[in-house]
Design a protein around this motif. Structure first.
Motif, PDB file in Angstrom:
ATOM      1  N   VAL A   1      -1.656  -1.274  -4.093  1.00  0.00           N
ATOM      2  CA  VAL A   1      -2.791  -0.373  -3.854  1.00  0.00           C
ATOM      3  C   VAL A   1      -2.258   1.048  -3.659  1.00  0.00           C
ATOM      4  CG1 VAL A   1      -4.611   0.228  -2.215  1.00  0.00           C
ATOM      5  CG2 VAL A   1      -4.201  -2.176  -2.790  1.00  0.00           C
ATOM      6  N   PHE A   2      -2.871   1.991  -4.375  1.00  0.00           N
ATOM      7  CA  PHE A   2      -2.526   3.407  -4.232  1.00  0.00           C
ATOM      8  C   PHE A   2      -3.662   4.067  -3.468  1.00  0.00           C
ATOM      9  CE2 PHE A   2      -1.774   7.696  -6.338  1.00  0.00           C
ATOM     10  CZ  PHE A   2      -0.488   7.881  -5.845  1.00  0.00           C
ATOM     11  N   SER A   3      -3.425   4.381  -2.205  1.00  0.00           N
ATOM     12  CA  SER A   3      -4.482   4.993  -1.400  1.00  0.00           C
ATOM     13  C   SER A   3      -4.307   6.499  -1.421  1.00  0.00           C
ATOM     14  CB  SER A   3      -4.440   4.481   0.039  1.00  0.00           C
ATOM     15  OG  SER A   3      -5.358   5.225   0.809  1.00  0.00           O
ATOM     16  N   GLU A   4      -5.287   7.174  -1.994  1.00  0.00           N
ATOM     17  CA  GLU A   4      -5.220   8.636  -2.051  1.00  0.00           C
ATOM     18  C   GLU A   4      -5.971   9.247  -0.876  1.00  0.00           C
ATOM     19  OE1 GLU A   4      -5.135  10.713  -5.762  1.00  0.00           O
ATOM     20  OE2 GLU A   4      -5.199   8.841  -6.877  1.00  0.00           O
TER      21      GLU A   4
ATOM     22  N   VAL B   1       0.849  -1.197   0.000  1.00  0.00           N
ATOM     23  CA  VAL B   1       0.000   0.000   0.000  1.00  0.00           C
ATOM     24  C   VAL B   1       0.885   1.248   0.000  1.00  0.00           C
ATOM     25  CG1 VAL B   1      -1.758   1.301   1.252  1.00  0.00           C
ATOM     26  CG2 VAL B   1      -1.802  -1.205   1.305  1.00  0.00           C
ATOM     27  N   THR B   2       0.571   2.149  -0.911  1.00  0.00           N
ATOM     28  CA  THR B   2       1.182   3.485  -0.892  1.00  0.00           C
ATOM     29  C   THR B   2       0.085   4.468  -0.505  1.00  0.00           C
ATOM     30  OG1 THR B   2       2.757   2.928  -2.636  1.00  0.00           O
ATOM     31  CG2 THR B   2       2.308   5.267  -2.289  1.00  0.00           C
ATOM     32  N   PHE B   3       0.345   5.270   0.510  1.00  0.00           N
ATOM     33  CA  PHE B   3      -0.590   6.342   0.861  1.00  0.00           C
ATOM     34  C   PHE B   3      -0.024   7.648   0.341  1.00  0.00           C
ATOM     35  CE2 PHE B   3      -1.582   9.691   4.163  1.00  0.00           C
ATOM     36  CZ  PHE B   3      -2.823  10.001   3.630  1.00  0.00           C
ATOM     37  N   LYS B   4      -0.828   8.348  -0.423  1.00  0.00           N
ATOM     38  CA  LYS B   4      -0.381   9.629  -0.995  1.00  0.00           C
ATOM     39  C   LYS B   4      -1.326  10.729  -0.584  1.00  0.00           C
ATOM     40  CE  LYS B   4      -1.421  12.388  -3.653  1.00  0.00           C
ATOM     41  NZ  LYS B   4      -2.641  12.764  -4.270  1.00  0.00           N
ATOM     42  N   VAL B   5      -0.764  11.843  -0.151  1.00  0.00           N
ATOM     43  CA  VAL B   5      -1.624  12.971   0.214  1.00  0.00           C
ATOM     44  C   VAL B   5      -0.956  14.276  -0.226  1.00  0.00           C
ATOM     45  CG1 VAL B   5      -0.692  13.295   2.583  1.00  0.00           C
ATOM     46  CG2 VAL B   5      -3.073  13.919   2.076  1.00  0.00           C
TER      47      VAL B   5
END
Ligand SMILES: NC(=O)C1=CN([C@@H]2O[C@H](COP(=O)(O)OP(=O)(O)OC[C@H]3O[C@@H](n4cnc5c(N)ncnc54)[C@H](OP(=O)(O)O)[C@@H]3O)[C@@H](O)[C@H]2O)C=CC1
Ligand SMILES: Nc1c(N[C@@H]2O[C@H](COP(=O)(O)O)[C@@H](O)[C@H]2O)[nH]c(=O)[nH]c1=O
Ligand SMILES: [Zn+2]
Length: 391
Positions: free
Chosen positions: A319-322, A175-179
């Motif tokens: 998974v790319f979590s925006e 999982v990558t979390f991007k903000v």
């Protein structure tokens, strides 16, 4: 022998020179393979390069990468492109240990393809993470008289293949979390207002990232405020839009949302708890949305461990979590935010809004035992920091 021929005949590379040559070709194999990131699940995006020694040094005779859907494998693709005999006596650079077993799809394993192609040397970045096959491919190649070198640029390969490794070893995707945040630290305006934080170049880069994942994931909080599309909107790349996943314990996703309206173009999966109303499920399913259920955690929201195991079982590697900020922090606190990308815009909100990097996540990112800053720099006007989880 003529004078020219004598001058042109190359001496064998020293061990140091050979190691540098190996790294250079492996870097290319990794970059070439990574282009397919987000298209190859459940398989990893393996890159492969075949070289031949010439009087002028080694040259590339073929490149390959895992094809969309996961087959052919990278090595097979390189041998196919090389054509008959072109790989004989050459070196195969490959980002993951070649497969040694036949799958149900009955393609010739890449170890066998390498032997049949007649390569004399195989250079691999890392071993197969699957404990059932780990080391078997290397052993079979050596038994066939092929020289094998392993561990070349392994750290880079482990990062590229992290989703596959995690799914195989832990049953969950990476999982990558991007903000994106304003200079004063906000991801959104107060009381449910969407703000455009990123500059156009940074937004385009985010869309490019989307294309390299199997799924984009968002909390229902963000969906209700932003009514997002979550597609890849770059010229010629619409076909690379990944599955869109909403974490929505109570099935609050509106039927009138853009996600539901576009479900025929790009799939939408909604993960809810067992407690969510069945009539909401029926309505969403009738609209084309796929609804999945997992247990509720102690806080009444989705159990994130179960949710990620479910995605892993569905073959999702990456998974790319925006977001939003709530989901991002929850993922990190549970140890699931493998990479965290924070972009900071020069824009200022100027009044209190939704804090982008919540205190728990901020403390984790500042802890060198948990995260390291892997990359940083400007994209357009926005400053990006990419943290990688180390523990
Ligand atoms: N600038 C940026 O990069 C971004 C900005 N935003 C902004 O952020 C704001 C929304 O963010 P935020 O409020 O944090 O909402 P989130 O998108 O993080 O969603 C939070 C909701 O997710 C649901 N959820 C499901 N499972 C869990 C779980 N295990 N733990 C916690 N929540 C869970 C909860 O609702 P339920 O229990 O009903 O399921 C919860 O209310 C908006 O203003 C939006 O514009 C959002 C994304 C990116
Ligand atoms: N506002 C904002 C982001 N917001 C994120 O993008 C989603 C909207 O996606 P889409 O509808 O496809 O444009 C939104 O719900 C949120 O997750 N992202 C960024 O990189 N920069 C920004 O300024
Ligand atoms: Zn293979």
């Amino acid at each position: 022998m003529t004078r020219t021929a004598r001058v042109r005949r190359r001496l064998p590379a020293t061990m140091t020179e050979q190691a540098a040559i190996d790294r250079a070709f492996m870097r290319q194999a990794l970059d070439f393979g990574a282009r397919g990131q987000g298209t190859t699940s459940t398989n990893p995006c393996v890159g492969a390069i075949v070289t031949q020694d010439t009087a002028d040094g080694p040259v590339i005779v073929a490149r390959g990468h895992t094809q969309p859907g996961g087959r052919p494998h990278g090595e097979a693709n390189a041998f196919d492109r090389a054509g008959p005999n072109a790989a004989a006596g050459g070196t195969l650079y490959v980002t993951l240990e070649p497969c040694s077993h036949r799958t149900i799809r009955a393609a010739t394993p890449c170890v066998e393809r390498s032997i049949l192609a007649g390569v004399k040397r195989v250079v691999a970045a890392m071993a197969d993470p699957n404990p059932r096959f780990r080391g078997l491919g290397f052993a079979l190649l050596r038994t066939a008289g092929i020289s094998v070198t392993t561990g070349v640029l392994e750290a880079k390969a482990q990062r590229i293949h992290r989703g596959y490794v995690l799914r195989v070893t832990q049953g969950r995707p990476m999982v990558t979390f991007k903000v994106a945040r304003t200079r004063d630290g906000y991801a959104g305006g107060a009381a449910g207002t969407r703000i455009a934080v990123s500059c156009p170049a940074a937004s385009a880069w985010v869309h490019l990232q989307r294309a390299h994942y199997d799924a984009i994931m968002l909390g229902i909080g963000s969906v209700l405020v932003d009514d997002p599309l979550l597609t890849v909107r770059l010229p010629g790349m619409a076909g690379r839009s990944p599955i869109r996943i909403v974490l929505d314990s109570q099935l609050r996703l509106p039927l009138s949302s853009q996600l539901v309206a576009t479900v025929g173009e790009v799939p939408v999966w909604v993960v809810a708890t067992e407690a969510a109303p069945i009539e909401r499920e029926r309505a969403l399913v009738a609209a084309g949305v796929e609804v999945m259920r997992v247990s509720a955690g102690a806080d009444g929201h989705l159990d994130l461990t179960e949710m990620l195991q479910l995605l892993g079982a569905r073959g999702i590697n990456r998974v790319f979590s925006e977001g939003g900020p709530t989901i991002g922090e929850k993922l990190a606190l549970a140890g699931f935010a493998d990479e965290v990308i924070v972009s900071t815009s020069p824009k200022v909100l100027g009044h209190p809004g939704i804090v982008a990097v919540r205190p728990g996540l901020a403390a984790m990112l500042a802890n060198p035992d948990l995260y390291r800053l892997a990359d940083s720099g400007l994209i357009g006007h926005d400053h990006f920091e990419n943290f990688v989880r180390t523990a």
